[in-house]
Design a protein around this motif. Structure first.
Motif, PDB file in Angstrom:
ATOM      1  N   TRP A 188       0.838  -1.218   0.000  1.00  0.00           N
ATOM      2  CA  TRP A 188       0.000   0.000   0.000  1.00  0.00           C
ATOM      3  C   TRP A 188       0.866   1.260   0.000  1.00  0.00           C
ATOM      4  CZ3 TRP A 188      -4.661   0.232  -1.496  1.00  0.00           C
ATOM      5  CH2 TRP A 188      -5.539  -0.810  -1.353  1.00  0.00           C
ATOM      6  N   ILE A 189       1.979   1.150   0.734  1.00  0.00           N
ATOM      7  CA  ILE A 189       2.885   2.314   0.767  1.00  0.00           C
ATOM      8  C   ILE A 189       3.484   2.543  -0.627  1.00  0.00           C
ATOM      9  CG2 ILE A 189       5.091   3.146   1.663  1.00  0.00           C
ATOM     10  CD1 ILE A 189       4.412   1.732   4.312  1.00  0.00           C
ATOM     11  N   ILE A 190       3.906   1.452  -1.251  1.00  0.00           N
ATOM     12  CA  ILE A 190       4.483   1.575  -2.602  1.00  0.00           C
ATOM     13  C   ILE A 190       3.445   2.111  -3.580  1.00  0.00           C
ATOM     14  CG2 ILE A 190       5.395   0.245  -4.552  1.00  0.00           C
ATOM     15  CD1 ILE A 190       6.698  -1.623  -2.454  1.00  0.00           C
ATOM     16  N   LEU A 191       2.227   1.549  -3.444  1.00  0.00           N
ATOM     17  CA  LEU A 191       1.155   2.005  -4.333  1.00  0.00           C
ATOM     18  C   LEU A 191       0.868   3.485  -4.125  1.00  0.00           C
ATOM     19  CD1 LEU A 191      -0.983   1.299  -6.418  1.00  0.00           C
ATOM     20  CD2 LEU A 191      -2.518   0.653  -4.525  1.00  0.00           C
ATOM     21  N   ALA A 192       0.886   3.873  -2.849  1.00  0.00           N
ATOM     22  CA  ALA A 192       0.635   5.283  -2.536  1.00  0.00           C
ATOM     23  C   ALA A 192       1.746   6.156  -3.106  1.00  0.00           C
ATOM     24  CB  ALA A 192       0.531   5.474  -1.027  1.00  0.00           C
ATOM     25  N   LEU A 193       2.983   5.693  -2.990  1.00  0.00           N
ATOM     26  CA  LEU A 193       4.115   6.457  -3.526  1.00  0.00           C
ATOM     27  C   LEU A 193       4.011   6.571  -5.047  1.00  0.00           C
ATOM     28  CD1 LEU A 193       7.065   5.036  -1.366  1.00  0.00           C
ATOM     29  CD2 LEU A 193       6.123   7.353  -1.330  1.00  0.00           C
ATOM     30  N   VAL A 194       3.628   5.442  -5.674  1.00  0.00           N
ATOM     31  CA  VAL A 194       3.480   5.458  -7.129  1.00  0.00           C
ATOM     32  C   VAL A 194       2.413   6.460  -7.540  1.00  0.00           C
ATOM     33  CG1 VAL A 194       2.718   4.111  -9.124  1.00  0.00           C
ATOM     34  CG2 VAL A 194       4.305   3.115  -7.468  1.00  0.00           C
TER      35      VAL A 194
ATOM     36  N   LEU B  73       0.900  11.497  -9.678  1.00  0.00           N
ATOM     37  CA  LEU B  73       0.171  12.763  -9.545  1.00  0.00           C
ATOM     38  C   LEU B  73       1.108  13.944  -9.729  1.00  0.00           C
ATOM     39  CD1 LEU B  73      -2.432  14.227  -8.894  1.00  0.00           C
ATOM     40  CD2 LEU B  73      -1.857  14.051  -6.459  1.00  0.00           C
ATOM     41  N   ILE B  74       2.293  13.841  -9.145  1.00  0.00           N
ATOM     42  CA  ILE B  74       3.283  14.910  -9.312  1.00  0.00           C
ATOM     43  C   ILE B  74       3.647  15.054 -10.792  1.00  0.00           C
ATOM     44  CG2 ILE B  74       5.667  15.576  -8.831  1.00  0.00           C
ATOM     45  CD1 ILE B  74       5.322  14.292  -6.051  1.00  0.00           C
ATOM     46  N   GLY B  75       3.816  13.882 -11.454  1.00  0.00           N
ATOM     47  CA  GLY B  75       4.148  13.921 -12.876  1.00  0.00           C
ATOM     48  C   GLY B  75       3.046  14.574 -13.704  1.00  0.00           C
TER      49      GLY B  75
END
Length: 282
Positions: A13-19, A24-26
């Protein structure tokens, strides 16, 4: 074992959130640094292009109106008016700002927009074309006025000339040359008397009988060819003593004749006064 599985899920979930955050930043970077600036550039270009197109349309309409006068083929009294309008239209066409197709790259769009946004004012050009068009239209009317005008028109214009003290039109029964309405002859001839000439010293019981010696005559012909032919005939007697026809000038299909008893300056001045009245657009 369950704890390890729980930790793995948490990591996922953390990785998914980071992705998602990175994505989103991209997206934000793409939108705010590329997409939005590009859209704004496109909007600005379209607005600038529309403004230029609007001004171009006004100028194009002015050119089209003027060109229609040229295309009519109606001859003017002064051919210089045709040349002046033709030149004005050519200059205006060259001056018209080009509206290009929108470029693909944002930077190119901005540069194109800046070119379109440069000061643009066709008001002087439009005024110039309009003035030259009016001059041509007046000149066309002037030529019509001196192309086989009526006897009444000649008389009406002679009435307003200083120094012309009287006038009389020839008739088929009272025509010293016998040319009225004959092939190649005049369609009207109006003799006039001049205050610069002593009428008592001119033979004749009326203005027609006194002929051009009493002041002059305005002879009207059906065509320029007939008028020129008559003028050539009169030229054969220039300076021939009592046969001297006086001055004679072709204006349209009209010949303006003035008395040989007038000085050269008086002949020129009187001819110009009559010409001005005949071509005056009232």
């Amino acid at each position: 074992m369950e704890e390890t599985t729980s930790k793995r899920k948490t990591k996922k979930w953390i990785i998914l959130a980071l992705v998602c955050v990175i994505a989103l930043i991209g997206v934000c970077i793409w939108y705010f640094q590329f997409k939005r600036p590009h859209d704004i550039a496109v909007e600005d270009f379209n607005d600038a292009a529309a403004a230029v197109t609007e001004q171009n349309t006004e100028l194009e309409n002015t050119i089209a109106d003027a060109q229609s006068i040229l295309d009519s083929g109606e001859p003017p009294y002064d051919s210089a008016t045709t040349d002046a309008l033709t030149t004005a239209i050519a200059d205006a066409t060259a001056e018209m700002r080009d509206v290009p197709d929108i470029p693909d790259k944002t930077e190119d769009i901005i540069n194109a927009t800046n070119e379109l946004l440069k000061p643009l004012d066709y008001s002087d050009t439009i005024s110039d074309i309009t003035a030259k068009q009016e001059a041509l239209e007046i000149s066309i009317t002037q030529l019509k006025q001196v192309t086989n005008p009526s006897q009444d028109f000649i008389i009406q214009r002679l009435q307003d000339i200083d120094g012309v003290t009287g006038y009389q039109a020839v008739t088929e029964d009272h025509d010293p040359n016998g040319n009225l309405n004959k092939q190649g002859g005049y369609t009207a001839a109006v003799y006039f008397s001049s205050s610069a000439i002593d009428q008592n010293a001119v033979y004749g019981s009326d203005i027609v009988e006194k002929g051009t010696e009493g002041g002059g005559c305005v002879e009207v012909y059906a065509s320029t060819e007939d008028a020129e032919s008559r003028n050539t005939y009169l030229s054969a007697f220039d300076g021939a003593g009592f046969l001297d026809p006086g001055s004679h000038t072709v204006v349209g299909t009209v010949i303006i004749r003035t008395s040989s008893k007038l000085t050269a300056t008086q002949q020129t001045d009187l001819t110009q006064k009559i010409t001005d009245k005949l071509i005056e657009v009232q």
